[in-house]
Scaffold this active site. Structure first.
Site, mmCIF file in Angstrom:
data_model
loop_
_atom_site.group_PDB
_atom_site.id
_atom_site.type_symbol
_atom_site.label_atom_id
_atom_site.label_comp_id
_atom_site.label_asym_id
_atom_site.label_seq_id
_atom_site.Cartn_x
_atom_site.Cartn_y
_atom_site.Cartn_z
ATOM 1 N N LYS A 105 -18.229 -1.819 14.540
ATOM 2 C CA LYS A 105 -17.439 -2.138 13.355
ATOM 3 C C LYS A 105 -16.103 -2.684 13.850
ATOM 4 O O LYS A 105 -15.291 -1.941 14.413
ATOM 5 C CB LYS A 105 -17.210 -0.896 12.476
ATOM 6 C CG LYS A 105 -16.245 -1.182 11.339
ATOM 7 C CD LYS A 105 -15.844 0.035 10.547
ATOM 8 C CE LYS A 105 -14.506 -0.222 9.882
ATOM 9 N NZ LYS A 105 -14.062 0.879 9.027
ATOM 10 N N ALA A 197 -13.653 0.516 2.820
ATOM 11 C CA ALA A 197 -12.272 0.953 2.617
ATOM 12 C C ALA A 197 -11.832 0.862 1.158
ATOM 13 O O ALA A 197 -12.227 -0.038 0.418
ATOM 14 C CB ALA A 197 -11.276 0.177 3.469
ATOM 15 N N ASN A 219 -14.586 7.146 4.059
ATOM 16 C CA ASN A 219 -14.254 8.300 4.892
ATOM 17 C C ASN A 219 -13.293 9.234 4.161
ATOM 18 O O ASN A 219 -13.651 10.329 3.752
ATOM 19 C CB ASN A 219 -13.643 7.812 6.221
ATOM 20 C CG ASN A 219 -13.379 8.943 7.208
ATOM 21 O OD1 ASN A 219 -13.384 10.117 6.870
ATOM 22 N ND2 ASN A 219 -13.155 8.619 8.446
#
Lengths: 276, 66
Positions: A105, A197, A219
């Site tokens: 990534k 994100a 996350n």
């Protein structure tokens, strides 16, 4: 495999890719990851702490036979650093015999306040990593033009941000994500596009999936939720709900109402005039 | 001889190999990758690869990240 996510040579059952950072404990991280039912998790590459040889290592808490690891280049602010970190990550994963050794990534950031990607350095790093044999999953802004340039440079997946990393603002410009999808999937409908994100809540995941993206990478929204395990459950459901909603095909939005119940056969009350 | 490992100066016996350095630092080799003077030192070479005075080493591992 029903409705699996294909990214280059990797086939994932879950459309969620989940980060391993910022959890209160490794045990909590392990349980949260399990609850999302993801099969790909992201990890970062950092200097080994030399003073703390008894210190716990992330790898003691991850079943590397169960998860495909996706190493990131987080913290890199130039193409040169990102390529270097990607190669180090690959070396570790080769040693672990993890299938994630052949992908990365790519994060190539512009500044620490916004953590927005530097498009020029990101493009340069993409070209170099592709030449070096990596399957490159590229974190980028939601700009459709740079997204197309990254795909043309050989990116295996383009991953536009919904909003800045860790900001929890969700998808700020759904129209840009739509245009990214059009540009990237034109004549190539299976090209994987992943929102990476910005997710703050489960509804953000569902909304992203309903736009037709192939997956969501998140996350902080789980790790820093008041109850990370419950939020992990919510994210699993939201991803599935959003995907099914997309596949099912939503109704068009209309300005005026359309009745759900038949117009005919309504019992009419007698009009009583002047007797209230 | 002197090496710089992750930015810190270290003294190790002359002729120290990468494998010996990792053992000296009590690092579990399964968890790390080693870079010597900007180039990756593949794990298969650790046992034979002798370090030299002034070498710059980076020893990295995986940590939580998104």
């Amino acid at each position: 495999m029903p409705d699996s996510l294909q990214i280059g040579t990797h086939t994932l059952r879950s459309r969620l890719i989940v980060g391993t950072g910022k959890y209160a404990t490794y045990a909590q991280m392990g349980e949260a990851l399990a609850r999302t039912e993801c099969d790909c998790i992201t990890v970062a590459v950092r200097r080994e702490r030399l003073i703390d040889s008894q210190g716990k290592n992330l790898l003691d808490f991850i079943d590397t036979a169960k998860y495909t690891l996706l190493p990131n280049t987080a913290g890199c602010f130039s193409a040169e650093d990102a390529v270097r970190v990607a190669r180090l990550g690959r070396e570790i994963l080769l040693g672990l015999e993890n299938p994630g050794a052949d992908w990365v990534k790519l994060e190539c950031l512009a500044d620490k306040r916004t953590l927005l990607p530097d498009p020029v350095e990101t493009l340069i790093a993409t070209e170099q990593l592709v030449a070096d044999g990596f399957q490159v999953l590229v974190y980028t802004t939601d700009d459709p033009v740079i997204a197309k340039r990254l795909k043309n440079a050989g990116a295996t997946s383009v991953m536009p941000a919904g909003s800045p990393i860790g900001s929890g603002q969700g998808i700020l410009n759904a129209n840009n994500i739509r245009i990214c999808l059009e540009y990237l999937k034109e004549d190539d409908p299976t090209y994987p596009v992943i929102v990476d994100a910005g997710v703050g809540a489960a509804s953000d995941v569902a909304a992203a999936m309903e736009l037709g993206v192939d997956g969501v990478l998140l996350n902080t929204a789980i790790a820093h939720a008041e109850d990370p395990l419950l939020m992990a459950d919510a994210m699993r459901h939201a991803c599935l709900a959003g995907r099914q909603s997309y596949l099912a095909g939503r109704i068009p939005k209309r300005l005026y109402a359309t009745a759900s119940s038949p117009d005919e056969g309504v019992v009419k009350l007698k009009k009583v005039i002047g007797n209230r | 001889m002197h090496l710089r490992v992750n930015g810190e100066l270290r003294e190790v016996p002359a002729g120290c190999t990468v494998a010996q350095l990792l053992e000296l630092l009590e690092i579990r080799v399964r968890h790390v990758a080693v870079e010597r003077n900007g180039l990756i030192a593949p794990r298969a070479t650790h046992a034979e690869l002798e370090l030299a005075e002034g070498d710059e080493l980076e020893v990295v591992t995986l940590v939580g990240g998104g």
